[in-house]
Design a protein around this motif. Structure first.
Motif, short mmCIF file in Angstrom:
data_model
loop_
_atom_site.label_atom_id
_atom_site.label_comp_id
_atom_site.label_asym_id
_atom_site.label_seq_id
_atom_site.Cartn_x
_atom_site.Cartn_y
_atom_site.Cartn_z
N TYR A 176 12.05 -3.16 -16.00
CA TYR A 176 11.83 -4.06 -14.88
C TYR A 176 10.40 -4.57 -14.76
O TYR A 176 10.17 -5.60 -14.15
N LYS B 11 7.17 -7.57 -7.11
CA LYS B 11 8.34 -7.31 -7.95
C LYS B 11 9.09 -6.08 -7.46
O LYS B 11 10.32 -6.08 -7.40
N ALA B 12 8.39 -5.03 -7.08
CA ALA B 12 9.04 -3.83 -6.56
C ALA B 12 9.80 -4.16 -5.28
O ALA B 12 10.92 -3.68 -5.07
N HIS B 13 9.22 -4.99 -4.45
CA HIS B 13 9.90 -5.39 -3.21
C HIS B 13 11.19 -6.12 -3.54
O HIS B 13 12.24 -5.86 -2.94
N GLN B 14 11.16 -7.03 -4.52
CA GLN B 14 12.35 -7.77 -4.92
C GLN B 14 13.42 -6.83 -5.48
O GLN B 14 14.60 -6.99 -5.21
N LEU B 15 12.99 -5.87 -6.29
CA LEU B 15 13.94 -5.00 -6.98
C LEU B 15 14.45 -3.86 -6.11
O LEU B 15 15.59 -3.42 -6.27
N LEU B 16 13.62 -3.37 -5.20
CA LEU B 16 13.94 -2.13 -4.51
C LEU B 16 14.25 -2.28 -3.04
O LEU B 16 14.75 -1.34 -2.42
N GLU B 17 13.95 -3.42 -2.45
CA GLU B 17 14.23 -3.63 -1.03
C GLU B 17 15.74 -3.57 -0.82
O GLU B 17 16.49 -4.35 -1.39
N TYR B 18 16.18 -2.64 -0.02
CA TYR B 18 17.63 -2.41 0.11
C TYR B 18 18.38 -3.62 0.65
O TYR B 18 19.52 -3.87 0.26
N SER C 191 18.71 -5.91 -2.39
CA SER C 191 19.57 -5.28 -3.39
C SER C 191 21.02 -5.27 -2.94
O SER C 191 21.93 -5.59 -3.71
#
Length: 66
Positions: free
Chosen positions: A3, A45-52, A55
């Motif tokens: 990722y 990027k973490a916010h896009q991938l991991l924000e519930y 997601s």
């Protein structure tokens, strides 16, 4: 690596390799501006991938298409 991209949105050292870790720390200390940019990109990027909320919306969209 799936990722995030080393040097773009994260700084990756080889796990269990003290020389690699030391080299990355040394590089980060010498490249403060670039490290700040990487940190901001990594955060987004973490916010896009991991924000519930995001997601779960992608999962629901995927399941609706099945």
């Amino acid at each position: 690596e799936r990722y995030f991209t080393d040097g773009e949105d994260v700084v990756i050292a080889k796990c269990g390799d003290p020389v690699s870790i030391a080299d990355k720390i040394k590089w980060m200390l010498q490249n403060e501006e670039q490290v700040n940019s990487i940190a901001v990109k990594g955060f987004h990027k973490a916010h896009q991938l991991l924000e519930y909320n995001l997601s779960s919306a992608r999962i629901i969209d995927y399941l609706d298409k099945l």
